[in-house]
Write an enzyme that holds these catalytic residues in place. Structure first.
Site, PDB file in Angstrom:
ATOM      1  N   SER A 165       1.572 -15.744  -0.617  1.00  3.77           N
ATOM      2  CA  SER A 165       2.483 -14.465  -0.692  1.00  3.77           C
ATOM      3  C   SER A 165       3.071 -14.093   0.169  1.00  3.77           C
ATOM      4  CB  SER A 165       2.052 -13.924  -1.575  1.00  3.77           C
ATOM      5  OG  SER A 165       1.857 -12.531  -2.119  1.00  3.77           O
ATOM      6  N   ASP A 245       4.811 -16.246 -12.624  1.00  2.00           N
ATOM      7  CA  ASP A 245       5.209 -15.488 -10.920  1.00  2.00           C
ATOM      8  C   ASP A 245       6.293 -15.397 -11.125  1.00  2.00           C
ATOM      9  OD1 ASP A 245       4.792 -14.454  -8.785  1.00  2.00           O
ATOM     10  OD2 ASP A 245       4.354 -16.670  -7.431  1.00  2.00           O
ATOM     11  N   HIS A 277       0.567 -15.796 -10.535  1.00  2.00           N
ATOM     12  CA  HIS A 277       0.419 -15.552  -8.449  1.00  2.00           C
ATOM     13  C   HIS A 277      -0.164 -15.933  -8.225  1.00  2.00           C
ATOM     14  CE1 HIS A 277       2.801 -14.366  -5.472  1.00  2.00           C
ATOM     15  NE2 HIS A 277       1.763 -13.533  -4.674  1.00  2.00           N
TER      16      HIS A 277
END
Length: 303
Positions: A165, A245, A277
């Site tokens: 991320s 995601d 995600h």
């Protein structure tokens, strides 16, 4: 009648901003949970926390596999945690477990970085802290750095940079810096981007707010120009995207732009079908999380 100071002037996915300047973070208390370093009696992995800088405050948790020879050398993974640039920690239970597992299975030293977070330390603190930490790691090349585990056991010819991320975004910026200005004595073999956070989604404005010195929606840290991708200082890149995601498309675009950039390395894209995600952090024992971890391990162990 409610005070005008309680008026919400900005509303983002992870926080809201009130007229009087107050911030309200929109995530549960458990994201602040941390665990101390420890020795794993099953795998033999040990961990410790180190201070890299007191001002600004930068630290890391280092993991080392079981040492069977005092001259034994291990590849090194330099890891940046996720959390939208404003939450989580290298010391969070999930990241401790993930890095310990990678250390055990890949036979690698892992340096997991604790970098500055918004709002206490707005962007670009995360980028500068992580670069300072990578330079600190490189200070051990001659065997005379402050950390014995790195002096004695790190193979600086097999260094990897990775993150998920926001940490994936930071990993890209580090690889670009290495390719642009170098990191003497260190060979970055590969970069691992797990569901990386790049521009092109509804979160763009949130990143801009967290970075008062930003250069707009085309800021190269959020939307890397193709020419920047051509300067990555590594031989291989492994990119994960999750099917469900929000960041799926931007991860795929990064992969396509990397192939167009003239960069001379090898890029691989892996899609986690049916997943959201950073699903592997929430459910690390599910089949697809185990597959993701195994893929990272294979990437590090590849000759």
């Amino acid at each position: 009648m409610a005070s005008s100071d309680s008026e919400i002037v900005k509303e983002f996915r992870l926080f809201r901003v009130y007229k009087d300047g107050r911030l309200q973070l929109n995530f549960p208390p458990f994201v602040k949970a941390t665990v101390p370093p420890s020795d794993d009696p099953v795998t033999g992995v040990r961990s410790k926390d180190v201070t890299i800088s007191s001002e600004p405050p930068v630290s890391a948790r280092i993991f080392i596999p079981k040492v069977t020879d005092p001259k034994q050398k291990f590849p090194l993974l330099f890891y940046m945690h996720g959390g939208g640039f404003c939450m989580l920690s290298a010391f969070a239970p999930g990241y401790h477990s993930f890095c310990s597992t990678l250390s055990a299975k890949a036979g690698a030293i892992v340096v997991s970085v604790e970098y500055g977070l918004f709002p206490d330390r707005p962007i670009p603190a995360c980028y500068e802290d992580s670069w300072a930490a990578l330079q600190w790691v490189a200070s051990h090349v001659s065997g005379s750095g402050p950390e014995p585990w790195l002096n004695d056991h790190a193979d600086f010819g097999k260094v990897f940079i990775g993150g998920d991320s926001a940490g994936g975004n930071i990993s890209h910026t580090l690889a670009f810096r290495v390719g642009s200005i170098g990191l003497p004595g260190v060979k970055v073999v590969g970069v691992i981007l797990i569901h990386p956070y790049f521009g092109g989604t509804e979160d763009d404005q949130m990143w801009l707010y967290m970075n008062p010195s930003n250069s707009g929606l085309q800021d190269p840290r959020m939307k890397p120009p193709v020419e920047d991708l051509g300067k990555l200082g590594c031989e291989r890149v492994l990119i994960f995207v999750a099917e469900k995601d929000l960041l799926n498309v931007v991860g795929k675009n990064y992969h396509e732009d990397l192939k167009k950039s003239g960069w001379g390395g090898r890029a691989e894209l892996v899609e986690n079908h049916g997943e959201e995600h950073v699903f592997h952090m929430r459910n690390p024992n599910c089949e697809k999380a185990v597959e993701l971890t195994s893929k990272v391990v294979s990437f590090i162990k590849e000759d």
